[in-house]
Design a protein around this motif. Structure first.
Motif, mmCIF file in Angstrom:
data_model
loop_
_atom_site.group_PDB
_atom_site.id
_atom_site.type_symbol
_atom_site.label_atom_id
_atom_site.label_comp_id
_atom_site.label_asym_id
_atom_site.label_seq_id
_atom_site.Cartn_x
_atom_site.Cartn_y
_atom_site.Cartn_z
ATOM 1 N N LYS A 106 0.832 -1.203 0.000
ATOM 2 C CA LYS A 106 0.000 0.000 0.000
ATOM 3 C C LYS A 106 0.867 1.252 0.000
ATOM 4 C CE LYS A 106 -4.273 -1.574 2.055
ATOM 5 N NZ LYS A 106 -5.284 -1.352 3.084
ATOM 6 N N TYR A 109 2.080 1.840 -3.474
ATOM 7 C CA TYR A 109 0.954 2.296 -4.299
ATOM 8 C C TYR A 109 0.699 3.785 -4.080
ATOM 9 C CZ TYR A 109 -3.889 3.466 -5.193
ATOM 10 O OH TYR A 109 -5.022 4.116 -5.589
ATOM 11 N N TYR A 110 0.590 4.197 -2.802
ATOM 12 C CA TYR A 110 0.319 5.604 -2.497
ATOM 13 C C TYR A 110 1.503 6.491 -2.906
ATOM 14 C CZ TYR A 110 -3.897 4.200 -0.067
ATOM 15 O OH TYR A 110 -5.137 3.686 0.237
ATOM 16 N N THR A 113 1.376 6.925 -6.699
ATOM 17 C CA THR A 113 0.280 7.830 -7.059
ATOM 18 C C THR A 113 0.656 9.272 -6.737
ATOM 19 O OG1 THR A 113 -1.317 6.066 -6.638
ATOM 20 C CG2 THR A 113 -2.180 8.299 -6.747
ATOM 21 N N ALA A 114 1.235 9.494 -5.557
ATOM 22 C CA ALA A 114 1.648 10.852 -5.167
ATOM 23 C C ALA A 114 2.768 11.361 -6.071
ATOM 24 C CB ALA A 114 2.080 10.871 -3.712
ATOM 25 N N ALA A 165 -4.202 14.524 -5.576
ATOM 26 C CA ALA A 165 -3.493 13.384 -4.977
ATOM 27 C C ALA A 165 -4.427 12.550 -4.098
ATOM 28 C CB ALA A 165 -2.294 13.871 -4.170
ATOM 29 N N SER A 169 -5.530 8.804 -5.172
ATOM 30 C CA SER A 169 -5.159 7.722 -4.252
ATOM 31 C C SER A 169 -6.354 6.849 -3.906
ATOM 32 C CB SER A 169 -4.558 8.293 -2.965
ATOM 33 O OG SER A 169 -3.323 8.892 -3.237
#
Length: 182
Positions: A106, A109-110, A113-114, A165, A169
């Motif tokens: 996770k 992933y975050y 994305t950020a 963001a 997310s």
């Protein structure tokens, strides 16, 4: 860059239309242009994350051209090119860090994305920042034009980054799963 398909072109058109509609919903509008919107960059960012940076740059540049046509602030041809097709085209950079693997943690992933969102909106920020210093320095008055432009652009692009963001997310992973299931 992925080969353009009918599906990609249709999706680009839908995302462009959605981005235009969301850009009309303004939470805050800065006095000399720029605004915090209801996530108007998210459709372009999503398109870039799904189809890659090359396709994302083309979609973003198209979005910039549409923004000029629909009432952009144009003072010179160079300024218009820098602040619209180039600045919005850089939103396509979101496609660089957007790959997602179901085995990713996770945190990764975050972070991806950020990073995707920060790189894309950061590219747009640089274009507007430079335009502010080069073309709009008279608005700085007796202030340093570099600091004035930095603060001015940050006043609307930092909130846009935060909104984008957070929303990305929340929706990117479920969208990826949905896309892979089809």
């Amino acid at each position: 860059m992925k080969k353009w398909s009918t599906k990609m072109i249709v999706e680009a058109g839908i995302m462009l239309a959605l981005a235009i509609v969301l850009s009309k919903i303004k939470i805050y509008e800065a006095p000399q242009g720029g605004s915090v919107t209801a996530g108007s960059m998210i459709p372009i960012l999503l398109f870039a994350m799904r189809w890659g940076a090359g396709a994302g740059v083309i979609a973003g540049a198209t979005f910039g051209i549409l923004k000029i046509i629909l009432g952009g602030w144009v003072f010179s041809p160079i300024q218009a090119i820098l602040e619209y097709p180039v600045a919005f085209g850089l939103l396509g950079l979101a496609g660089l860090f957007s790959s997602w693997d179901s085995n990713d943690s996770k945190v990764r992933y975050y972070l991806n994305t950020a990073l995707s969102t920060a790189l894309a909106i950061g590219g747009r920020f640089i274009c507007h920042f430079l335009a502010g210093v080069i073309f709009f320095k008279e608005y700085a008055g007796d202030k340093n034009p570099w600091l004035y432009s930095l603060g001015y652009q940050a006043s609307y692009l930092v909130p846009e980054f935060i909104i984008s963001a957070i929303i990305l997310s929340l929706i990117w992973k479920p969208l990826q799963k949905s896309i892979k299931a089809n």
